[in-house]
Design an enzyme around this catalytic site. Structure first.
Site, PDB file in Angstrom:
ATOM      1  N   ASP A  67       9.841   4.940  12.782  1.00  0.00           N
ATOM      2  CA  ASP A  67      10.465   3.816  13.518  1.00  0.00           C
ATOM      3  C   ASP A  67      11.398   4.079  12.659  1.00  0.00           C
ATOM      4  O   ASP A  67      12.927   3.714  13.770  1.00  0.00           O
ATOM      5  CB  ASP A  67       9.476   2.620  13.508  1.00  0.00           C
ATOM      6  CG  ASP A  67       8.867   2.734  12.275  1.00  0.00           C
ATOM      7  OD1 ASP A  67       9.137   3.151  11.045  1.00  0.00           O
ATOM      8  OD2 ASP A  67       8.407   1.176  12.159  1.00  0.00           O
TER       9      ASP A  67
ATOM     10  N   ASP B 233       0.349  -1.309  -0.142  1.00  0.00           N
ATOM     11  CA  ASP B 233      -0.171  -0.041   0.258  1.00  0.00           C
ATOM     12  C   ASP B 233       0.328   1.310  -0.154  1.00  0.00           C
ATOM     13  O   ASP B 233       1.803   0.872   0.053  1.00  0.00           O
ATOM     14  CB  ASP B 233      -0.316  -0.140   1.027  1.00  0.00           C
ATOM     15  CG  ASP B 233      -0.084  -0.107   2.629  1.00  0.00           C
ATOM     16  OD1 ASP B 233       0.732  -0.184   2.987  1.00  0.00           O
ATOM     17  OD2 ASP B 233      -0.752  -1.204   3.144  1.00  0.00           O
TER      18      ASP B 233
ATOM     19  N   ASP C  19       1.829   5.266   1.853  1.00  0.00           N
ATOM     20  CA  ASP C  19       1.491   5.945   2.437  1.00  0.00           C
ATOM     21  C   ASP C  19       1.521   6.892   2.709  1.00  0.00           C
ATOM     22  O   ASP C  19       3.423   7.282   1.483  1.00  0.00           O
ATOM     23  CB  ASP C  19       1.699   5.848   4.202  1.00  0.00           C
ATOM     24  CG  ASP C  19       1.641   3.741   4.227  1.00  0.00           C
ATOM     25  OD1 ASP C  19      -0.159   3.997   4.678  1.00  0.00           O
ATOM     26  OD2 ASP C  19       2.373   3.857   4.390  1.00  0.00           O
TER      27      ASP C  19
END
Ligand code: ATP
Ligand code: MG
Length: 454
Positions: free
Chosen positions: A148, A55, A57
């Site tokens: 992260d 996907d 983002d």
């Protein structure tokens, strides 16, 4: 704040062809409306690795309301983390506004200064340092710092087709290494799910985990107890249904994270590795193989396997005088009552798991109408697969399993003869696993056998 290394189109080789049409529409839509917009996270990472992203983002300096105003086909979602979903048929593009670390800034993206109180309200931390809400908007430089891993903090824009790298993520892509941005332990304390993300991505990408990123995990593993069970259920699906469940499982065990997700199973496996461990690994390998072949998968079978060691342990705790079905029902109930304290398994999954388990007992009764009824059960196939898995991992169930398979495939006359020829002493599953440990289950099963022979 450090400067970005900028990689031009000829250096990174990302082509617009590999970006979904929906994603391109959102990027151009935002840019045309005067905002900055970048693909960030797994999308850029996977494109650079030559993988097809699952996907896309998008990160932008537009606020959720501003994004919403650009796309009619969009919705603002989330509380902990407000983002916009832009819908194109089946495809959903997730758009998030640049965010600042909770204590890094006190201004929002629309340049309205937030008071310290407002900022604290927006980025609520628990006493242990965990970030509970995270809606303080910031700049791209700040957005980088709250991501992260370095390889997840690369930003690609179609404005001039460049990749922005503030944290040496490109070098880590080349090294195939996951490295936490900032102090790893502090980042795990802020959000313990990052430990699971490290494992999941290491397994998915076949990356190593940098020593300083890996080192605090075992120590911080118990922090997962503070994560809401509903969020852990989502993470469980991503960990085990992404096609790399076997390597994920092994890494989770190595880092003592598995015991945080499935405490009762982990304890049971520690006491008696052997066959139960083999069964689990076999099921995970099968799941990965099915996904690789493009076959569908449901969490039901996997949960039946993952919680089976816990069920067996719980069964042994039931008083011996209980009828076997009742003992198993009570044990199964306990297993789920305990487990949902960790992972919120919805009833639509736990019910069928219990049915698969019940059928394992049902298989021991090879008698006329009961046997016919069992064939018609909607979990029959899954339960046979489960029986087969037990057999493959070392339980002496071959006779029982082949009997049921022949019975299922036979016509009425053959079925009648199979029922007549049912052995008087059915297989005793589990005898390989040591007498004392199996006492309860064996006695459960022998009670069923006695009943079925009457
Ligand atoms: P996948 O390929 O599974 O989608 P991903 O890295 O894209 O992997 P997402 O959950 O889609 O994972 O998250 C998108 C991006 O958001 C990540 O790459 C990362 O930059 C950031 N992110 C997601 N979860 C966290 C987290 N818990 N803490 C910090 N940053 C996060
Ligand atoms: Mg993603």
């Amino acid at each position: 704040m450090q400067h970005a290394r900028i990689l031009s189109r000829s250096e990174h080789g990302i082509s617009r062809q590999s970006i979904s049409p929906g994603c391109l529409k959102v990027l151009y839509g935002l840019i045309d409306a005067g905002y900055d917009a970048y693909i960030v996270g797994g999308g850029v990472r996977d494109l650079l690795l030559g993988l097809q992203p699952k996907d896309f983002d998008i990160a932008t300096n537009a606020t959720p309301e501003q994004v919403r105003a650009v796309f009619r086909n969009s919705r603002i979602i989330g509380r902990r983390f407000r983002i916009v979903h832009v819908h194109f048929g089946k495809e959903i593009i997730e758009v998030s506004t640049f965010r600042a670390l909770a204590d890094a800034t006190f201004t929002s993206a629309d340049d309205e200064p937030l008071s310290r109180e407002e900022a604290q309200f927006d980025a609520v931390r628990s006493a242990s340092g965990m970030i509970l809400r995270d809606n303080v908007y910031g700049t791209i430089e700040e957005d980088v710092q709250r991501r992260d891993f370095t390889v997840n903090a690369l930003y690609y824009t179609v404005r001039n087709f460049v990749v922005h790298d503030y944290v040496d993520g490109l070098a880590d892509i080349d090294r195939r290494c996951l490295r936490m941005i900032g102090d790893a332990e502090q980042r795990y304390r802020e959000d313990p799910v990052r430990m699971l993300r490290a494992i999941r991505l290491a397994a998915k990408l076949d990356f190593s985990i940098a020593a300083t990123t890996e080192e605090p995990i075992r120590r911080c593993a118990p922090l997962l107890a503070s994560i809401p069970p509903a969020r852990l259920f989502d993470e469980f699906l991503k960990l085990f249904l992404a096609g790399h469940s076997l390597s994920t499982y092994r890494l989770l065990q190595e880092q003592r994270l598995f015991a945080q997700l499935f405490p009762a199973t982990a304890t049971a496996l520690q006491r008696e590795p052997g066959q139960l461990h083999a069964m689990l690994e076999l099921a995970l390998a099968n799941t990965d193989a099915r996904l690789a072949e493009g076959k569908s998968i449901t969490p039901v079978f996997l949960l039946a396997v993952l919680l089976w060691p816990a069920l067996e342990a719980e069964l042994r705790r039931q008083p011996a005088h209980l009828p076997p079905y009742q003992a198993q029902q009570i044990a199964a109930q306990r297993v789920f009552d305990d487990e949902v304290g960790r992972i919120a398994i919805p009833k639509r999954f736990s019910f069928p798991v219990r049915e698969i388990w019940e059928l394992q007992l049902g298989f021991l009764e090879r008698r006329g109408r009961r046997a016919e009824a069992l064939l018609a059960h909607k979990r029959f196939r899954a339960a046979i697969d489960f029986l087969m898995l037990r057999e493959q991992s070392g339980e002496p169930l071959q006779e029982l399993r082949t009997w049921w398979q022949s019975f299922a495939e036979a016509d009425a006359t053959v079925r009648a003869s199979l029922l007549q020829a049912t052995p008087s002493t059915p297989a005793t599953p589990g005898s390989k696993r040591g007498k004392s440990r199996r006492r309860r289950v064996n006695s459960v099963q022998s009670q069923v056998m006695e009943r079925s022979e009457q």
